[in-house]
Structure formats: C-alpha cells, structure tokens
Design an enzyme around this catalytic site. Structure first.
Site, PDB file in Angstrom:
ATOM      1  N   HIS A   1      50.342  30.751  30.388  1.00 33.15           N
ATOM      2  CA  HIS A   1      49.241  29.784  30.547  1.00 33.15           C
ATOM      3  C   HIS A   1      47.892  30.479  30.371  1.00 33.15           C
ATOM      4  O   HIS A   1      47.613  31.492  31.035  1.00 33.15           O
ATOM      5  CB  HIS A   1      49.277  29.146  31.934  1.00 33.15           C
ATOM      6  CG  HIS A   1      50.465  28.275  32.177  1.00 33.15           C
ATOM      7  ND1 HIS A   1      50.401  26.902  32.129  1.00 33.15           N
ATOM      8  CD2 HIS A   1      51.753  28.570  32.471  1.00 33.15           C
ATOM      9  CE1 HIS A   1      51.596  26.389  32.403  1.00 33.15           C
ATOM     10  NE2 HIS A   1      52.449  27.391  32.610  1.00 33.15           N
TER      11      HIS A   1
ATOM     12  N   ASP B   1      54.351  33.701  32.624  1.00 33.34           N
ATOM     13  CA  ASP B   1      53.825  32.439  33.167  1.00 33.34           C
ATOM     14  C   ASP B   1      52.304  32.502  33.262  1.00 33.34           C
ATOM     15  O   ASP B   1      51.619  31.817  32.524  1.00 33.34           O
ATOM     16  CB  ASP B   1      54.455  32.092  34.527  1.00 33.34           C
ATOM     17  CG  ASP B   1      54.426  30.600  34.820  1.00 33.34           C
ATOM     18  OD1 ASP B   1      54.222  29.809  33.873  1.00 33.34           O
ATOM     19  OD2 ASP B   1      54.619  30.210  35.988  1.00 33.34           O
TER      20      ASP B   1
ATOM     21  N   HIS C   1      58.313  22.148  31.344  1.00 38.00           N
ATOM     22  CA  HIS C   1      58.578  22.775  32.635  1.00 38.00           C
ATOM     23  C   HIS C   1      59.613  21.898  33.339  1.00 38.00           C
ATOM     24  O   HIS C   1      59.396  20.691  33.496  1.00 38.00           O
ATOM     25  CB  HIS C   1      57.320  22.779  33.504  1.00 38.00           C
ATOM     26  CG  HIS C   1      56.331  23.844  33.182  1.00 38.00           C
ATOM     27  ND1 HIS C   1      55.506  23.786  32.104  1.00 38.00           N
ATOM     28  CD2 HIS C   1      56.026  25.007  33.826  1.00 38.00           C
ATOM     29  CE1 HIS C   1      54.732  24.857  32.087  1.00 38.00           C
ATOM     30  NE2 HIS C   1      55.028  25.619  33.125  1.00 38.00           N
TER      31      HIS C   1
ATOM     32  N   GLU D   1      62.082  23.909  38.115  1.00 38.11           N
ATOM     33  CA  GLU D   1      61.322  24.931  38.848  1.00 38.11           C
ATOM     34  C   GLU D   1      61.297  24.580  40.337  1.00 38.11           C
ATOM     35  O   GLU D   1      61.007  25.419  41.178  1.00 38.11           O
ATOM     36  CB  GLU D   1      59.894  24.994  38.281  1.00 38.11           C
ATOM     37  CG  GLU D   1      59.038  26.152  38.766  1.00 38.11           C
ATOM     38  CD  GLU D   1      57.631  26.143  38.168  1.00 38.11           C
ATOM     39  OE1 GLU D   1      57.231  25.124  37.563  1.00 38.11           O
ATOM     40  OE2 GLU D   1      56.928  27.154  38.313  1.00 38.11           O
TER      41      GLU D   1
ATOM     42  N   GLY E   1      52.474  21.272  35.804  1.00 35.75           N
ATOM     43  CA  GLY E   1      51.973  20.733  37.066  1.00 35.75           C
ATOM     44  C   GLY E   1      53.067  20.475  38.075  1.00 35.75           C
ATOM     45  O   GLY E   1      54.123  21.102  38.052  1.00 35.75           O
TER      46      GLY E   1
ATOM     47  N   ASP F   1      44.832  29.373  31.276  1.00 37.75           N
ATOM     48  CA  ASP F   1      43.934  29.323  32.449  1.00 37.75           C
ATOM     49  C   ASP F   1      44.466  30.150  33.620  1.00 37.75           C
ATOM     50  O   ASP F   1      43.708  30.466  34.539  1.00 37.75           O
ATOM     51  CB  ASP F   1      43.643  27.880  32.885  1.00 37.75           C
ATOM     52  CG  ASP F   1      44.882  27.011  32.982  1.00 37.75           C
ATOM     53  OD1 ASP F   1      45.956  27.403  32.468  1.00 37.75           O
ATOM     54  OD2 ASP F   1      44.785  25.920  33.576  1.00 37.75           O
TER      55      ASP F   1
ATOM     56  N   HIS G   1      55.958  31.757  27.059  1.00 38.84           N
ATOM     57  CA  HIS G   1      55.467  30.960  28.189  1.00 38.84           C
ATOM     58  C   HIS G   1      54.355  31.706  28.922  1.00 38.84           C
ATOM     59  O   HIS G   1      54.600  32.521  29.807  1.00 38.84           O
ATOM     60  CB  HIS G   1      56.642  30.648  29.132  1.00 38.84           C
ATOM     61  CG  HIS G   1      56.329  29.622  30.174  1.00 38.84           C
ATOM     62  ND1 HIS G   1      57.125  28.519  30.403  1.00 38.84           N
ATOM     63  CD2 HIS G   1      55.308  29.506  31.057  1.00 38.84           C
ATOM     64  CE1 HIS G   1      56.613  27.787  31.367  1.00 38.84           C
ATOM     65  NE2 HIS G   1      55.511  28.372  31.799  1.00 38.84           N
TER      66      HIS G   1
HETATM   67  O1  LIG Z   1      54.691  27.582  36.779  1.00 34.56           O
HETATM   68  C1  LIG Z   1      54.029  26.553  36.587  1.00 34.56           C
HETATM   69  N1  LIG Z   1      54.603  25.342  36.776  1.00 34.56           N
HETATM   70  C2  LIG Z   1      53.959  24.179  36.570  1.00 34.56           C
HETATM   71  N2  LIG Z   1      52.686  24.130  36.189  1.00 34.56           N
HETATM   72  C3  LIG Z   1      52.044  25.303  36.007  1.00 34.56           C
HETATM   73  C4  LIG Z   1      52.665  26.546  36.192  1.00 34.56           C
HETATM   74  N3  LIG Z   1      51.751  27.510  35.948  1.00 34.56           N
HETATM   75  C5  LIG Z   1      50.621  26.885  35.607  1.00 34.56           C
HETATM   76  N4  LIG Z   1      50.775  25.559  35.648  1.00 34.56           N
HETATM   77  C6  LIG Z   1      49.783  24.506  35.393  1.00 34.56           C
HETATM   78  O2  LIG Z   1      49.589  24.387  34.010  1.00 34.56           O
HETATM   79  C7  LIG Z   1      48.225  24.100  33.772  1.00 34.56           C
HETATM   80  C8  LIG Z   1      47.889  24.310  32.325  1.00 34.56           C
HETATM   81  O3  LIG Z   1      47.954  25.646  31.961  1.00 34.56           O
HETATM   82  C9  LIG Z   1      47.527  24.960  34.795  1.00 34.56           C
HETATM   83  O4  LIG Z   1      46.206  24.519  35.028  1.00 34.56           O
HETATM   84  C10 LIG Z   1      48.416  24.796  36.005  1.00 34.56           C
HETATM   85  O5  LIG Z   1      48.022  23.654  36.739  1.00 34.56           O
HETATM   86 ZN   LIG Z   2      54.423  27.665  33.410  1.00 42.31          ZN
END
Ligand SMILES: O=c1[nH]cnc2c1ncn2[C@@H]1O[C@H](CO)[C@@H](O)[C@H]1O
Ligand SMILES: [Zn+2]
Length: 339
Positions: free
Chosen positions: A17, A279, A199, A202, A172, A19, A15
């Site tokens: 991301h 994350d 997700h 959370e 998101g 970006d 997990h």
């Molecule tokens: O912990 C999280 N929970 C929900 N969404 C997230 C988390 N971290 C990042 N993103 C979202 O996932 C998109 C794609 O990578 C990111 O642009 C962010 O908006």
């Molecule tokens: Zn995430």
C-alpha cells in the site's frame, strides 16, 4: 539464508500500500512544504505511524493511516511518495512491484480521481526510469465507502488500464463489510475484464475468500482464513489463485496470534500459489528483506523456496506475457548460484 544475500537477490512484490509506506522523513518534508506542522517528530512520529505490537485488530491497525492521509491531498505530495516508494524498493532489488492505493482517500481538498491516479502513475514512472524497477498501480475501493464511490474507482481502473494501472482491489474493514456486499461493484470490474485482487480472509472469514473467487478475483490479499475451510482451499487450488501473504502485518492485525497458527507451511505444502509481501512498509515497519528473513527463521526456507515464491508472484502479476518472461528470466539468473 543470509540477510545481505536476501537483500541482494531479485524480488517481486504484489501487495504494497502506497499510503502505508510513506517514510517518516518524507512525511516531515510534506508537512513543512504544506505549512501544516505535524504534532510529532523523530521517534515519536515513527511510533505514531507504525502499528504497535499490541495492536488489537485490523481496525486498530488501520487507524495508523489517519496520521498520514491529511498530507496526501495534493498532487505534488502524491507524486513524491509514489516516487519515493520505488526508491525504497530499489534498495532491496525489487524488480517489479504493484503499488495499491485508494484514490478516493486523497480527495479531501478537491482533487479529481484522474488527477490523483495521474499523480501516482507519474511518480511511479519517474521511479521506474531512475531506478530500473518496473511499477504498476492497483486502485482500491474502500469497504466503508458507498457503492457509487467504489464504482467510480472501477471506472478509473478502466480509464487508466494499460496506462500504469493494472487492476482493482477492495481494502479496509473486512470484519464489518463482508465481500458479498460488493458483488455489484466487483461484477462491473469483471464484466470489463479488469484484473481483480481482493483483500479477503484477513479477519477470520473463509467465506469472504470464496465470494472473492466467485466474483472473479484471481488473487487474494492475505487469505489467512483459507486454512479454516478445506472447500475454500480446494477452490483456490482449482483456480490456481495467487495468495498474497504479508507475515508481519498478519500478526499485527491479529489475523493470527501464534506462529503455530500461521499457515505459510500449510499453504506451501498444499500447493497454493503463495507470494510474500510487505503490505505496508511503514505501518508494518518492514521490508521484503525482513519478511523473507522472518520466513527463514520461522520455517528454515532456503533460497530455492524464496525463488519459487517470487516465480509465483510473477505468475500472478497483472502484467504482460513478455514482461513476465523477462521477470522469470531475471529470477532464474539471480538465484542460479544459490540453488
Ligand atoms: O491489511 C490491510 N487490510 C485491509 N485494508 C488495508 C490493509 N492495509 C492497508 N489497508 C487500507 O488500504 C487503504 C488504501 O491503501 C489504506 O488507506 C488502508 O485503509
Ligand atoms: Zn493490504
């Protein structure tokens, strides 16, 4: 456990991301190349990218992505950050990583979903070749995007499945867009037998985890709220669901506020298949080494526990049986002298 040893031992990450893991100096490089100056440099830029201690919620945390996204709208930039993420994880001996991103956050200048996914996979594969870290991609639908948009992400997973893309996720704003809203989108992925991790849990809602499992997710991102509902915990045990925990992020987003409420030990003792993840390496200002070091400080876990968490990650990974066997063997060999 010693930090240098944690850093050196083989690790698996499910997990992370893309970006949320752009290093500040890479962003500065992109800003220069794109002739689009950033309003901040050095420490000030880092402060803009990293979620602060007093971050109030997941939504607040997600605002950090606004700084970086304008620079991720060109193929060369997308390829570079993907390659650089593999360079980052190679430094701490991650052996296999699944990198997730939402392709339809990178289309502001008109790139097609195919161009975007191809750029990521090209960068990951270049990193894989150079650093010897296996890397696959997960495509995220976004909870605030409409159904047609998210369906096109599932279509892209199908199109690129086995070509560097291994599954579908929903990311998101969970608090305002519960999982049940995405039944039809997730069902399409399920009908095509595409691996699903969502997700969920959370933002305090255990029912989102239950819905995710019922819709066919075999992995849950975060899952913190599972601790609030025994039926959901039992469902995760029954289905052997993999839980992707992200400790630093979970405190930033206020999934929990106090260590005593963090369910790591509870989940471990219950026999859930938990895994440890970053994350977002930049937004959460962390590495996998940092995450394990935190667990060692908080729960006094030993190397055997760390090994187990990484075997759990291999079991949950969306990769072939032979790849998993190779990864299990890598872990077994790597931890042998620390058991
Ligand atoms: O912990 C999280 N929970 C929900 N969404 C997230 C988390 N971290 C990042 N993103 C979202 O996932 C998109 C794609 O990578 C990111 O642009 C962010 O908006
Ligand atoms: Zn995430």
């Amino acid at each position: 456990m010693k930090r240098e040893i944690i850093k050196r031992l083989p690790k698996i990450e499910l997990h992370c991301h893309l970006d949320g893991s752009v290093r500040p100096h890479i962003l500065e490089q992109l800003a220069k190349q794109q002739n689009h100056p950033l309003a901040w440099t050095g420490e000030a830029l880092k402060n803009k990218l990293v979620a602060p201690e007093d971050c109030t919620s997941l939504l607040d945390y997600l605002e950090r992505f606004d700084v970086v996204l304008p620079y991720l709208q060109e193929e060369a930039a997308i390829e570079l950050i993907s390659y650089d993420l593999i360079a980052q994880v190679a430094e701490e001996n991650v052996r296999y990583i699944e990198v997730r991103f939402a392709p339809l956050l990178f289309n502001r200048k008109g790139l097609t979903i195919e161009q975007i996914v191809t750029a990521v996979v090209t960068g990951l594969k270049r990193g894989e070749k150079e650093f010897g870290v296996k890397a696959n991609a997960l495509l995220c639908g976004m909870r605030h995007h409409d159904e047609t948009t998210n369906q096109s992400v599932v279509t892209a997973v199908k199109e690129f499945y086995g070509k560097g893309v291994v599954g579908f996720d929903l990311a998101g704003d969970e608090a305002n867009y519960p999982t049940a809203l995405f039944e039809s989108v997730v069902s399409i992925a399920k009908e095509h037998d595409l691996p699903i991790t969502l997700h969920a849990g959370e933002c305090g809602c255990p029912h989102n985890v239950m819905t995710a499992i019922e819709l066919g997710a075999t992995r849950i991102g975060h899952g913190i709220a599972i601790q609030k509902d025994e039926a959901v915990l039992n469902a995760c045990l029954d289905k052997q669901t993999t839980i992707e925990m992200c400790p630093t992020s979970n405190f930033q987003t206020k999934a929990v506020t106090e260590l005593k409420d963090y369910p790591f030990q509870k989940f471990l003792d219950a026999g859930l298949n938990i895994t440890i993840n970053t994350d977002n390496r930049t937004v959460s200002n962390t590495t996998l080494t940092d995450e394990y070091e935190k667990l060692a400080n908080w729960y006094h876990i030993d190397y055997a526990c760390m090994e187990k968490l990484n075997h759990n990650a291999v079991n949950g990974a969306f990769t072939s049986k032979s790849e998993k066997e190779r990864l299990h063997a890598d872990l077994t060999a790597g931890y042998a002298e620390y058991r």
